[in-house]
Motif scaffolding. Structure first.
Motif, PDB file in Angstrom:
ATOM      1  N   LEU A 176       0.844  -1.184   0.000  1.00  0.00           N
ATOM      2  CA  LEU A 176       0.000   0.000   0.000  1.00  0.00           C
ATOM      3  C   LEU A 176       0.883   1.238   0.000  1.00  0.00           C
ATOM      4  N   ILE A 177       0.671   2.107  -0.966  1.00  0.00           N
ATOM      5  CA  ILE A 177       1.305   3.423  -0.994  1.00  0.00           C
ATOM      6  C   ILE A 177       0.176   4.420  -0.738  1.00  0.00           C
ATOM      7  N   TYR A 178       0.309   5.245   0.274  1.00  0.00           N
ATOM      8  CA  TYR A 178      -0.792   6.158   0.586  1.00  0.00           C
ATOM      9  C   TYR A 178      -0.242   7.442   1.191  1.00  0.00           C
ATOM     10  N   GLY A 179      -1.135   8.357   1.553  1.00  0.00           N
ATOM     11  CA  GLY A 179      -0.763   9.699   1.968  1.00  0.00           C
ATOM     12  C   GLY A 179      -0.116   9.867   3.321  1.00  0.00           C
ATOM     13  N   GLY A 180       0.085   8.790   4.083  1.00  0.00           N
ATOM     14  CA  GLY A 180       0.874   8.844   5.313  1.00  0.00           C
ATOM     15  C   GLY A 180       0.149   9.303   6.558  1.00  0.00           C
ATOM     16  N   VAL A 211       3.383  -1.261   4.028  1.00  0.00           N
ATOM     17  CA  VAL A 211       2.769   0.053   3.838  1.00  0.00           C
ATOM     18  C   VAL A 211       3.845   1.122   3.716  1.00  0.00           C
ATOM     19  N   THR A 212       3.696   1.983   2.722  1.00  0.00           N
ATOM     20  CA  THR A 212       4.546   3.160   2.578  1.00  0.00           C
ATOM     21  C   THR A 212       3.656   4.395   2.646  1.00  0.00           C
ATOM     22  N   GLY A 213       3.947   5.277   3.575  1.00  0.00           N
ATOM     23  CA  GLY A 213       3.232   6.538   3.682  1.00  0.00           C
ATOM     24  C   GLY A 213       4.096   7.678   3.168  1.00  0.00           C
ATOM     25  N   VAL A 214       3.488   8.611   2.471  1.00  0.00           N
ATOM     26  CA  VAL A 214       4.208   9.778   1.943  1.00  0.00           C
ATOM     27  C   VAL A 214       3.434  11.017   2.369  1.00  0.00           C
ATOM     28  N   GLU A 224      -2.715  16.460   9.674  1.00  0.00           N
ATOM     29  CA  GLU A 224      -3.209  15.124   9.339  1.00  0.00           C
ATOM     30  C   GLU A 224      -2.670  14.067  10.294  1.00  0.00           C
ATOM     31  N   LYS A 225      -1.731  14.391  11.131  1.00  0.00           N
ATOM     32  CA  LYS A 225      -1.061  13.475  12.059  1.00  0.00           C
ATOM     33  C   LYS A 225      -0.458  12.290  11.311  1.00  0.00           C
ATOM     34  N   MET A 226       0.840  12.288  11.248  1.00  0.00           N
ATOM     35  CA  MET A 226       1.549  11.210  10.576  1.00  0.00           C
ATOM     36  C   MET A 226       1.272   9.886  11.272  1.00  0.00           C
ATOM     37  N   HIS A 227       1.220   8.837  10.495  1.00  0.00           N
ATOM     38  CA  HIS A 227       0.938   7.507  11.031  1.00  0.00           C
ATOM     39  C   HIS A 227       2.235   6.924  11.599  1.00  0.00           C
ATOM     40  N   GLU A 228       2.317   6.833  12.898  1.00  0.00           N
ATOM     41  CA  GLU A 228       3.549   6.379  13.553  1.00  0.00           C
ATOM     42  C   GLU A 228       3.766   4.877  13.453  1.00  0.00           C
ATOM     43  N   GLY A 229       2.732   4.120  13.052  1.00  0.00           N
ATOM     44  CA  GLY A 229       2.873   2.675  12.936  1.00  0.00           C
ATOM     45  C   GLY A 229       3.395   2.208  11.597  1.00  0.00           C
ATOM     46  N   VAL A 230       3.550   3.128  10.655  1.00  0.00           N
ATOM     47  CA  VAL A 230       4.023   2.770   9.316  1.00  0.00           C
ATOM     48  C   VAL A 230       5.549   2.702   9.322  1.00  0.00           C
TER      49      VAL A 230
END
Length: 194
Positions: A40-44, A64-67, A76-82
């Motif tokens: 999954l590549i998504y907005g992070g 998962v890759t968040g950008v 948006e609070k970055m996803h710390e689990g990615v």
């Protein structure tokens, strides 16, 4: 030669929307990608449908890759689990990285940012910059007005039918997966077809 579907960029809302079925579709997206071994590549982000799709993929053991742009760190609070979170300096850089790393693009329910991402990736395809599948997942008819806008552009002479055909509309994630699989090639669209 066909390219293996190894990564899908998912564009979707940083909010949940009003229909609980949007959340279910985002959750199913993460689960399906993880089950298929597709990154999954998504907005992070950690909020809204973005957070749901990432959480579902992670819970199912997916990659998962968040950008995310640095200025959205608090909004948006970055996803710390990615495990792979790429912080960039602009929205444009975010879209460039998502484009480069994805073999296909799925558009789930979302707002203005989602529309922006969808239109830019569609425009790049129209201009022959890629041949990757673009799939609009019309969960509960959330995108009916978007589809009508695309059709109106053709009807009013601002786009060709061949360009309109570059984005496929499907009702669910399973169909999105099927439309993303066959012969994913990095081929240019002939200039005469733009």
């Amino acid at each position: 030669m066909p390219v293996t579907l190894s990564a899908v960029a998912v564009f979707c809302g940083s909010r949940f929307g009003n229909n609980p079925l949007y959340r279910q579709a985002a959750q199913k997206t993460g689960q399906v990608l993880a089950k298929q071994g597709i990154r999954l590549i998504y907005g992070g982000g950690a909020h809204g449908l973005m957070g749901v799709v990432a959480d579902a993929a992670l819970t199912a053991g997916g990659a998962v890759t968040g950008v995310i742009p640095d200025f959205l760190e608090t909004r948006e609070k970055m996803h710390e689990g990615v495990a792979e979170l790429i912080v960039v300096d602009s929205m444009h850089a975010r879209k460039q990285i998502m484009f480069a790393r994805a073999d296909a693009f799925w558009i789930l329910p979302g707002g203005f940012g989602t529309f922006d991402e969808m239109m830019e990736i569609l425009t790049w395809k129209q201009l022959g910059q890629h041949g990757k599948p673009i799939i609009l997942v019309n969960v509960e008819h959330w995108a009916d007005h978007v589809i009508a806008m695309l059709d109106a552009a053709v009807a009013q002479g601002f786009a060709e039918p061949v360009s309109r055909a570059m984005i496929h509309t499907v009702p669910d994630i399973e169909t999105a997966l099927a439309f993303s699989q066959p012969q994913i090639a990095q081929q240019k669209v002939p200039a005469g077809q733009l």
